[in-house]
Motif scaffolding. Structure first.
Motif, PDB file in Angstrom:
ATOM      1  N   SER A  23       0.818  -1.206   0.000  1.00 58.52           N
ATOM      2  CA  SER A  23       0.000   0.000   0.000  1.00 58.52           C
ATOM      3  C   SER A  23       0.857   1.264   0.000  1.00 58.52           C
ATOM      4  CB  SER A  23      -0.949  -0.003   1.203  1.00 58.52           C
ATOM      5  OG  SER A  23      -0.197  -0.034   2.390  1.00 58.52           O
ATOM      6  N   GLU A  24       2.052   1.155   0.560  1.00 58.85           N
ATOM      7  CA  GLU A  24       2.950   2.316   0.543  1.00 58.85           C
ATOM      8  C   GLU A  24       3.620   2.470  -0.824  1.00 58.85           C
ATOM      9  OE1 GLU A  24       5.755   2.006   3.857  1.00 58.85           O
ATOM     10  OE2 GLU A  24       4.209   0.900   4.945  1.00 58.85           O
ATOM     11  N   TRP A  25       3.928   1.339  -1.433  1.00 57.97           N
ATOM     12  CA  TRP A  25       4.651   1.399  -2.699  1.00 57.97           C
ATOM     13  C   TRP A  25       3.745   1.736  -3.880  1.00 57.97           C
ATOM     14  CZ3 TRP A  25       9.576   2.055  -3.377  1.00 57.97           C
ATOM     15  CH2 TRP A  25      10.479   1.621  -2.399  1.00 57.97           C
ATOM     16  N   GLU A  26       2.492   1.352  -3.775  1.00 61.34           N
ATOM     17  CA  GLU A  26       1.623   1.459  -4.953  1.00 61.34           C
ATOM     18  C   GLU A  26       1.527   2.869  -5.552  1.00 61.34           C
ATOM     19  OE1 GLU A  26      -2.561  -0.318  -5.279  1.00 61.34           O
ATOM     20  OE2 GLU A  26      -1.135  -1.964  -5.363  1.00 61.34           O
ATOM     21  N   PRO A  27       1.296   3.922  -4.717  1.00 58.43           N
ATOM     22  CA  PRO A  27       1.256   5.269  -5.312  1.00 58.43           C
ATOM     23  C   PRO A  27       2.549   5.606  -6.056  1.00 58.43           C
ATOM     24  CG  PRO A  27       0.486   5.312  -3.042  1.00 58.43           C
ATOM     25  CD  PRO A  27       1.054   3.957  -3.272  1.00 58.43           C
ATOM     26  N   LEU A  28       3.661   5.127  -5.520  1.00 54.59           N
ATOM     27  CA  LEU A  28       4.945   5.415  -6.172  1.00 54.59           C
ATOM     28  C   LEU A  28       5.063   4.637  -7.485  1.00 54.59           C
ATOM     29  CD1 LEU A  28       7.283   5.319  -3.025  1.00 54.59           C
ATOM     30  CD2 LEU A  28       6.148   7.274  -4.086  1.00 54.59           C
ATOM     31  N   LEU A  29       4.457   3.452  -7.505  1.00 56.73           N
ATOM     32  CA  LEU A  29       4.491   2.664  -8.747  1.00 56.73           C
ATOM     33  C   LEU A  29       3.740   3.407  -9.856  1.00 56.73           C
ATOM     34  CD1 LEU A  29       3.847  -1.021  -7.514  1.00 56.73           C
ATOM     35  CD2 LEU A  29       6.030   0.154  -7.865  1.00 56.73           C
ATOM     36  N   TYR A  30       2.609   4.032  -9.486  1.00 54.37           N
ATOM     37  CA  TYR A  30       1.862   4.802 -10.489  1.00 54.37           C
ATOM     38  C   TYR A  30       2.703   5.975 -10.997  1.00 54.37           C
ATOM     39  CZ  TYR A  30      -2.547   2.370  -9.670  1.00 54.37           C
ATOM     40  OH  TYR A  30      -3.536   1.425  -9.604  1.00 54.37           O
ATOM     41  N   ASP A  31       3.325   6.694 -10.048  1.00 55.70           N
ATOM     42  CA  ASP A  31       4.171   7.824 -10.456  1.00 55.70           C
ATOM     43  C   ASP A  31       5.278   7.337 -11.388  1.00 55.70           C
ATOM     44  OD1 ASP A  31       2.700   9.603  -9.060  1.00 55.70           O
ATOM     45  OD2 ASP A  31       4.094   9.812  -7.369  1.00 55.70           O
ATOM     46  N   TYR A  32       5.858   6.211 -11.028  1.00 57.57           N
ATOM     47  CA  TYR A  32       6.943   5.645 -11.839  1.00 57.57           C
ATOM     48  C   TYR A  32       6.424   5.266 -13.224  1.00 57.57           C
ATOM     49  CZ  TYR A  32      11.003   2.706 -12.981  1.00 57.57           C
ATOM     50  OH  TYR A  32      12.104   2.165 -13.583  1.00 57.57           O
ATOM     51  N   ALA A  33       5.292   4.605 -13.238  1.00 56.12           N
ATOM     52  CA  ALA A  33       4.727   4.147 -14.520  1.00 56.12           C
ATOM     53  C   ALA A  33       4.356   5.314 -15.422  1.00 56.12           C
ATOM     54  CB  ALA A  33       3.497   3.283 -14.264  1.00 56.12           C
ATOM     55  N   GLU A  34       3.961   6.418 -14.824  1.00 56.67           N
ATOM     56  CA  GLU A  34       3.563   7.586 -15.614  1.00 56.67           C
ATOM     57  C   GLU A  34       4.736   8.496 -15.935  1.00 56.67           C
ATOM     58  OE1 GLU A  34      -0.546   9.311 -14.820  1.00 56.67           O
ATOM     59  OE2 GLU A  34       0.154   8.777 -12.823  1.00 56.67           O
ATOM     60  N   GLY A  35       5.919   8.140 -15.414  1.00 60.30           N
ATOM     61  CA  GLY A  35       7.086   8.983 -15.661  1.00 60.30           C
ATOM     62  C   GLY A  35       7.075  10.249 -14.826  1.00 60.30           C
ATOM     63  N   LEU A  36       6.348  10.237 -13.717  1.00 60.31           N
ATOM     64  CA  LEU A  36       6.238  11.440 -12.883  1.00 60.31           C
ATOM     65  C   LEU A  36       7.140  11.382 -11.646  1.00 60.31           C
ATOM     66  CD1 LEU A  36       2.345  11.932 -12.960  1.00 60.31           C
ATOM     67  CD2 LEU A  36       4.070  13.123 -14.317  1.00 60.31           C
ATOM     68  N   ALA A  37       7.806  10.241 -11.450  1.00 64.00           N
ATOM     69  CA  ALA A  37       8.641  10.100 -10.253  1.00 64.00           C
ATOM     70  C   ALA A  37       9.949  10.865 -10.426  1.00 64.00           C
ATOM     71  CB  ALA A  37       8.929   8.617 -10.009  1.00 64.00           C
ATOM     72  N   ASP A  38      10.396  11.505  -9.337  1.00 61.70           N
ATOM     73  CA  ASP A  38      11.693  12.180  -9.409  1.00 61.70           C
ATOM     74  C   ASP A  38      12.807  11.128  -9.342  1.00 61.70           C
ATOM     75  OD1 ASP A  38      11.983  11.450  -6.736  1.00 61.70           O
ATOM     76  OD2 ASP A  38      11.175  13.343  -6.023  1.00 61.70           O
ATOM     77  N   GLU A  39      14.022  11.609  -9.482  1.00 57.40           N
ATOM     78  CA  GLU A  39      15.146  10.678  -9.599  1.00 57.40           C
ATOM     79  C   GLU A  39      15.278   9.789  -8.370  1.00 57.40           C
ATOM     80  OE1 GLU A  39      19.873  11.028 -10.622  1.00 57.40           O
ATOM     81  OE2 GLU A  39      18.550  12.701 -11.101  1.00 57.40           O
ATOM     82  N   GLN A  40      15.092  10.407  -7.200  1.00 59.03           N
ATOM     83  CA  GLN A  40      15.247   9.660  -5.950  1.00 59.03           C
ATOM     84  C   GLN A  40      14.174   8.563  -5.847  1.00 59.03           C
ATOM     85  OE1 GLN A  40      15.019  12.242  -2.571  1.00 59.03           O
ATOM     86  NE2 GLN A  40      15.644  10.674  -1.106  1.00 59.03           N
ATOM     87  N   THR A  41      12.944   8.942  -6.198  1.00 58.86           N
ATOM     88  CA  THR A  41      11.850   7.967  -6.126  1.00 58.86           C
ATOM     89  C   THR A  41      12.063   6.850  -7.142  1.00 58.86           C
ATOM     90  OG1 THR A  41      10.358   9.765  -5.505  1.00 58.86           O
ATOM     91  CG2 THR A  41       9.344   7.710  -6.220  1.00 58.86           C
ATOM     92  N   ARG A  42      12.512   7.260  -8.327  1.00 58.98           N
ATOM     93  CA  ARG A  42      12.764   6.247  -9.363  1.00 58.98           C
ATOM     94  C   ARG A  42      13.769   5.206  -8.888  1.00 58.98           C
ATOM     95  NH1 ARG A  42      13.042  10.146 -13.372  1.00 58.98           N
ATOM     96  NH2 ARG A  42      15.311   9.947 -13.461  1.00 58.98           N
ATOM     97  N   ALA A  43      14.846   5.697  -8.283  1.00 58.53           N
ATOM     98  CA  ALA A  43      15.884   4.770  -7.806  1.00 58.53           C
ATOM     99  C   ALA A  43      15.321   3.868  -6.713  1.00 58.53           C
ATOM    100  CB  ALA A  43      17.065   5.573  -7.282  1.00 58.53           C
ATOM    101  N   ALA A  44      14.505   4.461  -5.828  1.00 57.51           N
ATOM    102  CA  ALA A  44      13.925   3.662  -4.738  1.00 57.51           C
ATOM    103  C   ALA A  44      12.993   2.588  -5.290  1.00 57.51           C
ATOM    104  CB  ALA A  44      13.177   4.580  -3.779  1.00 57.51           C
ATOM    105  N   VAL A  45      12.165   2.974  -6.271  1.00 56.34           N
ATOM    106  CA  VAL A  45      11.225   2.020  -6.858  1.00 56.34           C
ATOM    107  C   VAL A  45      11.994   0.895  -7.552  1.00 56.34           C
ATOM    108  CG1 VAL A  45       9.504   1.704  -8.695  1.00 56.34           C
ATOM    109  CG2 VAL A  45       9.316   3.645  -7.125  1.00 56.34           C
ATOM    110  N   GLU A  46      12.990   1.269  -8.320  1.00 56.30           N
ATOM    111  CA  GLU A  46      13.747   0.243  -9.048  1.00 56.30           C
ATOM    112  C   GLU A  46      14.445  -0.706  -8.080  1.00 56.30           C
ATOM    113  OE1 GLU A  46      16.133   2.597 -11.669  1.00 56.30           O
ATOM    114  OE2 GLU A  46      14.428   3.077 -12.953  1.00 56.30           O
TER     115      GLU A  46
END
Lengths: 305, 212
Positions: A23-46
């Motif tokens: 539930s914590e990761w899911e919003p970030l997954l959407y941001d990542y999928a839409e290309g809206l995540a910043d660099e730090q979030t992208r690295a964390a998601v990956e």
């Protein structure tokens, strides 16, 4: 894991053990999928996806959904706007004669009405209202005069839409509906919402409802306006006219008011809805009813703008 | 950006930051009777209107008729439209009300018809998707149609306020800023609502899959 565009990877997701922090990761997954995540979030998601099969499957699911939404959305026909504009221009031509009569003979300009709107549009609006039944117009005019009474008892009315959109009563609450009933409309009503079940709220029914019944044929009419005093209601109703120009007959009973004829209320519905599309005027079936109520009831509901 | 292609971005006519201001100018002009201004508004929003109607009623022909009706209602209602509300907010309300009227009438019609005269299950044609690229593989065509049907069913089952968010963001590609401005709420609110909407949609899509 590879999927074609049409295969939903949900099945894979179901098979995978749930991530305890999904539930914590899911919003970030959407941001990542839409290309809206910043660099730090992208690295964390990956970093997380590298070690979490569940979130990896969820990411596939999200990607599939977004892709499917875009790729399967239907397109309107190319001539749709053209058709709409053709209908509008036909209406314009039909109204041309009326508008021409409203032209200032000296300047050739369209004469403004009291609200500052070019008269042509106002003429069309009135024409639409008259397109229903004359009684509807009578009622609309009645409502125009209704709200100033509700608000302050005096003062100039603004446009009808302002009035219907802000049916504010003395205590500051919003009027939220005009209940209308009639056997003729019984079959025309299908939605099962109880009296007082105002769209978007769950307020219980009838405590502050003013009940009006038509004694002649037993078909009920309910006018429900929050916070409206009995005296004021009677004053307002006595100002309404029927299609024949006669006043409505209003008689107070133990639990409400008897009003006749019903026909003025029934015919108002379509005209009101056409004239004020943004107000969400609806007829719905009443599931519950006051004790004195002897027939199925419906109401025209005017939602807040 | 993983999913939005350059073409998608170019198609995002509704994501322009000055959409609200542009709308306001067009609305003022159209309300004064300028049909050309209204035509511009219509072209700008016809896809959103049509798709909203389609996913509300689930039928392409009905959606096309409803789109016309909605746009005519907008035209007729413009003189009473007050500038303190955003045009898009007002438009979505008219879409919702018109579709609700249609569904009520349809239910009424179905109720009054003889059950014996009705087919067991109405065949609802799936419209052509937005990207009608010619498919030579019959299996791919079938899958695409199946996906379109599943998406349609899942969206149709959604509450209207969630469906419109999905359409604005995921189908029309409107920015969060534009959606927030249109709906008169904070970007954070849009994001949290959209998150709930997407979660629900995924759940519906999973149900549709399970039902297949």
């Amino acid at each position: 894991m590879k999927h074609t565009q049409q295969q939903n990877p949900t099945t894979e997701l179901r098979r995978t053990q749930r991530c305890p922090r999904s539930s914590e990761w899911e919003p970030l997954l959407y941001d990542y999928a839409e290309g809206l995540a910043d660099e730090q979030t992208r690295a964390a998601v990956e970093g997380h996806l590298a070690s979490c099969a569940y979130c990896t499957a969820a990411m596939e699911d999200i990607r599939w959904m977004i892709s499917a939404l875009k790729s399967t959305a239907p397109e309107p026909r190319e001539d749709l706007t053209k058709k709409v504009m053709a209908r509008i221009r036909t209406e314009e031509e039909e109204n041309g004669r009326v508008i021409a009569e409203a032209l200032d003979a000296r300047t050739g300009r369209i004469l403004p009405d009291r609200t500052g709107t070019p008269l042509g549009r106002s003429v069309r609006r009135v024409s639409r209202m008259l397109g229903g039944v004359a009684a509807a117009l009578v009622l609309v005019i009645g409502l125009v005069y209704l709200v100033p009474l509700l608000r302050s008892g005096s003062g100039a009315a603004s446009s009808p839409s302002d009035i219907l959109g802000e049916m504010q009563t003395d205590d500051g609450s919003f009027a939220d509906g005009v209940f209308v009933g009639g056997r003729d409309e019984t079959e025309a009503v299908t939605d099962a919402v109880g009296i007082g079940a105002v769209q978007g709220s769950k307020e219980p029914a009838v405590s502050d409802t003013v009940l009006i019944e038509t004694p002649a044929d037993g078909m009920p009419v309910i006018l429900r306006i929050k916070g409206l005093s009995a005296e004021r209601l009677q004053a307002v109703l006595s100002g309404l006219l029927t299609a024949d120009g006669a006043p409505l007959v209003v008689t107070q009973t133990d639990d409400g008011y008897l009003v006749s004829p019903l026909s003025a209320f029934e015919s108002a519905h379509e005209a009101l809805r056409a004239a004020y599309p943004e107000l969400g005027i609806e007829i719905v079936r009443a599931q519950t009813r006051p004790a004195s109520y002897t027939d199925d009831a419906f109401y025209i509901q005017i939602s807040e703008p | 950006m993983l999913f939005m292609t350059e073409k998608d971005a170019a198609d995002d006519v509704l994501s322009e930051p000055d959409t609200a201001d542009e709308d306001a100018a067009l609305v003022r002009s159209a309300a004064a009777g300028n049909t050309h201004a209204f035509e511009q508004l219509t072209r700008k929003y016809e896809r959103l209107v049509f798709r909203s109607a389609f996913y509300a009623v689930g039928h392409e022909e009905d959606a096309a008729d409803l789109t016309q009706e909605i746009l005519l209602r907008v035209w007729h209602g413009l003189p009473s439209f007050r500038g303190n509300a955003r045009f898009l907010t007002w438009l979505t309300r008219i879409i919702r009300n018109t579709c609700a009227d249609h569904l009520r009438k349809k239910r009424r019609t179905v109720q009054t018809e003889s059950l014996s005269a009705m087919p067991d299950e109405e065949e609802i044609p799936i419209p052509e998707p937005a990207d009608p690229a010619p498919e030579s593989d019959p299996h791919a065509v079938y899958e695409k149609q199946e996906t379109a049907g599943r998406v349609r069913d899942a969206l149709q089952a959604m509450p209207e306020e969630y469906r419109i968010l999905i359409l604005m963001r995921d189908v029309e590609g409107m920015t969060y800023e534009t959606i927030a401005g249109a709906l008169g709420c904070e970007i954070g609110t849009v994001k949290s609502r959209l998150h709930r909407a997407r979660a629900l949609l995924r759940s519906h899509l999973a149900s549709c899959e399970g039902a297949d």
